[in-house]
Design a protein around this motif. Structure first.
Motif, short mmCIF file in Angstrom:
data_model
loop_
_atom_site.label_atom_id
_atom_site.label_comp_id
_atom_site.label_asym_id
_atom_site.label_seq_id
_atom_site.Cartn_x
_atom_site.Cartn_y
_atom_site.Cartn_z
N THR A 68 -6.49 -23.05 31.83
CA THR A 68 -5.77 -21.96 32.49
C THR A 68 -5.93 -20.66 31.71
OG1 THR A 68 -4.14 -23.45 33.47
CG2 THR A 68 -3.51 -21.14 33.24
N GLU A 69 -5.77 -20.72 30.40
CA GLU A 69 -5.93 -19.52 29.57
C GLU A 69 -7.37 -19.00 29.64
OE1 GLU A 69 -3.55 -19.30 25.72
OE2 GLU A 69 -3.95 -21.44 25.90
N GLN A 70 -8.30 -19.90 29.45
CA GLN A 70 -9.71 -19.53 29.44
C GLN A 70 -10.13 -18.90 30.77
OE1 GLN A 70 -12.47 -22.87 29.00
NE2 GLN A 70 -13.60 -21.68 27.49
N THR A 71 -9.67 -19.48 31.87
CA THR A 71 -10.02 -18.97 33.20
C THR A 71 -9.43 -17.59 33.44
OG1 THR A 71 -10.15 -21.22 34.09
CG2 THR A 71 -9.85 -19.43 35.68
N PHE A 72 -8.19 -17.37 32.98
CA PHE A 72 -7.57 -16.06 33.18
C PHE A 72 -8.41 -14.95 32.59
CE2 PHE A 72 -5.03 -12.51 31.69
CZ PHE A 72 -4.36 -12.13 32.84
N PHE A 73 -8.86 -15.12 31.35
CA PHE A 73 -9.61 -14.05 30.70
C PHE A 73 -11.05 -13.98 31.19
CE2 PHE A 73 -6.08 -14.53 27.69
CZ PHE A 73 -5.67 -13.21 27.64
N LYS A 74 -11.57 -15.09 31.66
CA LYS A 74 -12.90 -15.05 32.27
C LYS A 74 -12.88 -14.23 33.55
CE LYS A 74 -16.67 -18.07 33.82
NZ LYS A 74 -17.12 -19.48 34.00
N GLU A 75 -11.78 -14.34 34.30
CA GLU A 75 -11.64 -13.61 35.55
C GLU A 75 -11.12 -12.19 35.34
OE1 GLU A 75 -9.11 -16.07 37.91
OE2 GLU A 75 -10.72 -17.51 38.41
N ASN A 76 -10.54 -11.91 34.17
CA ASN A 76 -9.97 -10.59 33.88
C ASN A 76 -10.44 -10.09 32.51
OD1 ASN A 76 -7.73 -10.35 36.16
ND2 ASN A 76 -7.59 -12.41 35.33
N PRO A 77 -11.73 -9.89 32.33
CA PRO A 77 -12.26 -9.54 31.00
C PRO A 77 -11.75 -8.21 30.46
CG PRO A 77 -13.94 -9.26 32.69
CD PRO A 77 -12.80 -9.97 33.34
N THR A 78 -11.32 -7.31 31.33
CA THR A 78 -10.81 -6.02 30.84
C THR A 78 -9.42 -6.15 30.22
OG1 THR A 78 -9.84 -5.45 32.99
CG2 THR A 78 -12.12 -4.75 32.58
N LEU A 79 -8.76 -7.30 30.45
CA LEU A 79 -7.40 -7.50 29.92
C LEU A 79 -7.39 -8.19 28.56
CD1 LEU A 79 -5.40 -8.53 33.12
CD2 LEU A 79 -5.74 -6.25 32.12
#
Length: 206
Positions: A97-108
Protein backbone atom coordinates in the motif's frame (compact mmCIF):
# COMPACT_ATOMS: atom_id res chain seq x y z
CA UNK A 1 19.57 20.83 15.73
CA UNK A 2 16.70 19.83 17.96
CA UNK A 3 17.15 20.57 21.66
CA UNK A 4 18.14 17.93 24.22
CA UNK A 5 14.93 18.54 26.16
CA UNK A 6 12.73 18.06 23.11
CA UNK A 7 14.69 14.98 22.05
CA UNK A 8 14.05 13.28 25.36
CA UNK A 9 10.39 14.30 25.45
CA UNK A 10 9.79 12.62 22.10
CA UNK A 11 10.85 9.32 23.65
CA UNK A 12 8.27 9.34 26.44
CA UNK A 13 5.48 7.83 24.35
CA UNK A 14 3.45 5.13 26.05
CA UNK A 15 3.08 2.06 23.85
CA UNK A 16 -0.39 1.22 22.59
CA UNK A 17 -1.75 -0.92 19.78
CA UNK A 18 -2.68 1.17 16.76
CA UNK A 19 -3.21 0.40 13.09
CA UNK A 20 -4.55 3.82 12.05
CA UNK A 21 -2.37 6.92 12.12
CA UNK A 22 -2.32 8.18 15.70
CA UNK A 23 -1.38 11.78 16.57
CA UNK A 24 0.10 10.66 19.90
CA UNK A 25 2.67 8.60 17.95
CA UNK A 26 3.81 11.44 15.67
CA UNK A 27 6.89 13.23 17.04
CA UNK A 28 9.57 15.50 15.61
CA UNK A 29 12.99 13.94 16.23
CA UNK A 30 15.26 16.37 14.41
CA UNK A 31 15.30 19.19 11.86
CA UNK A 32 17.70 21.60 10.21
CA UNK A 33 17.33 25.13 11.60
CA UNK A 34 16.51 27.59 8.83
CA UNK A 35 16.45 24.63 6.44
CA UNK A 36 13.84 22.55 4.66
CA UNK A 37 14.29 19.06 6.16
CA UNK A 38 12.61 17.39 9.15
CA UNK A 39 12.74 13.92 10.71
CA UNK A 40 9.63 12.46 12.37
CA UNK A 41 8.77 9.17 14.04
CA UNK A 42 5.23 7.87 13.69
CA UNK A 43 3.14 4.74 13.66
CA UNK A 44 1.67 3.25 10.48
CA UNK A 45 0.71 6.30 8.34
CA UNK A 46 -2.59 4.86 7.14
CA UNK A 47 -6.29 5.32 7.86
CA UNK A 48 -8.70 2.51 7.00
CA UNK A 49 -6.09 0.80 4.84
CA UNK A 50 -5.15 3.85 2.73
CA UNK A 51 -2.00 5.95 2.98
CA UNK A 52 -2.99 9.09 4.92
CA UNK A 53 -0.81 11.74 3.26
CA UNK A 54 -2.98 14.76 4.14
CA UNK A 55 -3.62 13.69 7.73
CA UNK A 56 0.05 12.84 8.28
CA UNK A 57 1.10 16.19 6.84
CA UNK A 58 -1.34 17.98 9.12
CA UNK A 59 -0.11 16.09 12.18
CA UNK A 60 3.52 16.91 11.37
CA UNK A 61 2.64 20.59 10.95
CA UNK A 62 0.92 20.55 14.36
CA UNK A 63 3.93 18.99 16.07
CA UNK A 64 6.28 21.51 14.48
CA UNK A 65 4.03 24.42 15.47
CA UNK A 66 3.98 23.23 19.10
CA UNK A 67 7.68 24.05 19.39
CA UNK A 68 7.73 27.00 16.97
CA UNK A 69 9.55 25.16 14.20
CA UNK A 70 8.76 26.36 10.68
CA UNK A 71 6.99 23.86 8.44
CA UNK A 72 5.33 24.23 5.00
CA UNK A 73 1.71 25.35 5.06
CA UNK A 74 -0.96 23.24 3.38
CA UNK A 75 -0.71 25.24 0.13
CA UNK A 76 3.08 24.86 -0.13
CA UNK A 77 5.00 21.99 -1.70
CA UNK A 78 6.17 19.19 0.59
CA UNK A 79 7.60 15.76 -0.09
CA UNK A 80 7.35 12.92 2.41
CA UNK A 81 10.23 10.46 2.33
CA UNK A 82 8.73 7.33 3.89
CA UNK A 83 11.20 4.92 5.52
CA UNK A 84 9.27 1.84 6.61
CA UNK A 85 10.46 -0.77 9.11
CA UNK A 86 7.68 -3.22 8.28
CA UNK A 87 8.34 -6.92 7.72
CA UNK A 88 7.90 -7.98 4.09
CA UNK A 89 7.06 -11.57 5.08
CA UNK A 90 4.53 -10.70 7.79
CA UNK A 91 3.15 -7.35 6.57
CA UNK A 92 3.32 -7.46 2.75
CA UNK A 93 -0.07 -5.81 2.17
CA UNK A 94 0.88 -2.78 4.25
CA UNK A 95 4.20 -2.38 2.48
CA UNK A 96 2.52 -2.72 -0.91
CA UNK A 97 0.00 0.00 0.00
CA UNK A 98 2.79 2.43 0.89
CA UNK A 99 4.87 1.55 -2.14
CA UNK A 100 1.90 1.89 -4.50
CA UNK A 101 0.91 5.29 -3.11
CA UNK A 102 4.28 6.85 -3.91
CA UNK A 103 4.57 5.06 -7.22
CA UNK A 104 1.27 6.64 -8.24
CA UNK A 105 2.10 10.02 -6.63
CA UNK A 106 5.84 10.61 -7.21
CA UNK A 107 5.56 14.37 -6.70
CA UNK A 108 4.41 13.76 -3.10
CA UNK A 109 7.50 11.83 -2.02
CA UNK A 110 9.21 8.47 -2.10
CA UNK A 111 9.29 5.14 -0.31
CA UNK A 112 12.00 2.82 0.99
CA UNK A 113 12.14 0.15 3.66
CA UNK A 114 14.53 -1.86 5.77
CA UNK A 115 13.24 -4.77 7.75
CA UNK A 116 14.47 -4.81 11.34
CA UNK A 117 13.55 -7.15 14.16
CA UNK A 118 13.58 -4.68 17.02
CA UNK A 119 15.46 -5.54 20.18
CA UNK A 120 14.54 -8.51 22.37
CA UNK A 121 16.16 -6.70 25.30
CA UNK A 122 13.75 -4.61 27.36
CA UNK A 123 15.25 -1.39 28.80
CA UNK A 124 12.86 -1.70 31.75
CA UNK A 125 14.90 -4.70 32.93
CA UNK A 126 17.99 -2.52 33.44
CA UNK A 127 18.87 0.05 36.08
CA UNK A 128 20.43 3.32 34.99
CA UNK A 129 23.95 2.14 35.82
CA UNK A 130 23.59 -0.65 33.26
CA UNK A 131 21.85 1.37 30.55
CA UNK A 132 25.13 2.27 28.88
CA UNK A 133 25.88 -1.45 28.47
CA UNK A 134 22.38 -1.95 27.10
CA UNK A 135 22.90 0.93 24.69
CA UNK A 136 26.16 -0.56 23.39
CA UNK A 137 24.47 -3.94 22.89
CA UNK A 138 21.64 -2.31 20.95
CA UNK A 139 24.16 -0.55 18.72
CA UNK A 140 25.30 -3.96 17.50
CA UNK A 141 21.94 -5.71 17.62
CA UNK A 142 21.45 -8.49 15.11
CA UNK A 143 23.67 -7.01 12.43
CA UNK A 144 21.08 -4.29 11.77
CA UNK A 145 23.81 -1.69 11.14
CA UNK A 146 21.93 0.93 13.15
CA UNK A 147 24.83 3.39 13.59
CA UNK A 148 25.42 3.51 9.82
CA UNK A 149 21.71 3.91 9.13
CA UNK A 150 21.37 6.70 11.70
CA UNK A 151 24.31 8.61 10.23
CA UNK A 152 22.62 8.38 6.84
CA UNK A 153 19.44 9.93 8.29
CA UNK A 154 21.47 12.63 10.02
CA UNK A 155 23.21 13.51 6.76
CA UNK A 156 19.86 13.72 4.95
CA UNK A 157 18.58 16.18 7.55
CA UNK A 158 21.67 18.35 8.07
CA UNK A 159 23.80 18.04 4.91
CA UNK A 160 21.34 17.43 2.10
CA UNK A 161 19.52 20.41 0.55
CA UNK A 162 16.50 19.07 -1.38
CA UNK A 163 14.90 21.22 -4.08
CA UNK A 164 11.52 20.61 -2.41
CA UNK A 165 11.01 20.76 1.38
CA UNK A 166 11.14 17.17 2.63
CA UNK A 167 9.83 15.50 5.77
CA UNK A 168 11.47 12.14 6.49
CA UNK A 169 9.37 9.69 8.48
CA UNK A 170 10.43 6.50 10.26
CA UNK A 171 7.78 4.01 11.28
CA UNK A 172 6.84 0.42 11.96
CA UNK A 173 3.24 -0.59 12.59
CA UNK A 174 2.47 0.55 16.14
CA UNK A 175 5.21 3.18 16.40
CA UNK A 176 6.78 1.58 19.47
CA UNK A 177 9.26 -1.32 19.42
CA UNK A 178 10.90 -1.02 15.99
CA UNK A 179 10.33 2.72 15.74
CA UNK A 180 11.51 3.10 19.33
CA UNK A 181 14.74 1.29 18.59
CA UNK A 182 15.47 3.61 15.68
CA UNK A 183 14.47 6.77 17.57
CA UNK A 184 16.50 5.83 20.63
CA UNK A 185 19.51 4.94 18.52
CA UNK A 186 19.33 8.18 16.53
CA UNK A 187 19.02 10.39 19.59
CA UNK A 188 21.51 8.44 21.68
CA UNK A 189 24.12 8.19 18.95
CA UNK A 190 23.88 11.64 17.39
CA UNK A 191 22.02 14.13 19.59
CA UNK A 192 22.44 13.45 23.32
CA UNK A 193 24.27 11.16 25.71
CA UNK A 194 23.31 7.53 25.15
CA UNK A 195 22.39 6.82 28.78
CA UNK A 196 19.98 9.76 28.85
CA UNK A 197 18.39 8.62 25.61
CA UNK A 198 17.85 5.08 26.83
CA UNK A 199 16.48 6.29 30.16
CA UNK A 200 13.76 8.07 28.20
CA UNK A 201 13.38 5.19 25.78
CA UNK A 202 12.30 2.85 28.58
CA UNK A 203 8.72 4.12 28.28
CA UNK A 204 8.58 4.02 24.50
CA UNK A 205 10.15 0.66 23.74
CA UNK A 206 7.55 -2.09 24.21
Amino acid sequence: MISKTLSLVTLFVVAQAATNLDYSKVHLLDYKPNGNTWLFRTNLPMVDGAFAYDKLRGYMAQRAAEINVSFPSADQALKISDFSLLNWFEEPDLLTTEQTFFKENPTLGDFSFQQIAGSLLNPNDYNEENLRIFYILAMDNGGERLPTLMKTFYSQIHDHIPSTPTAYIIHGKNGTERTGEIAGTYIGLLLVDGVQAWTGQKMAWL
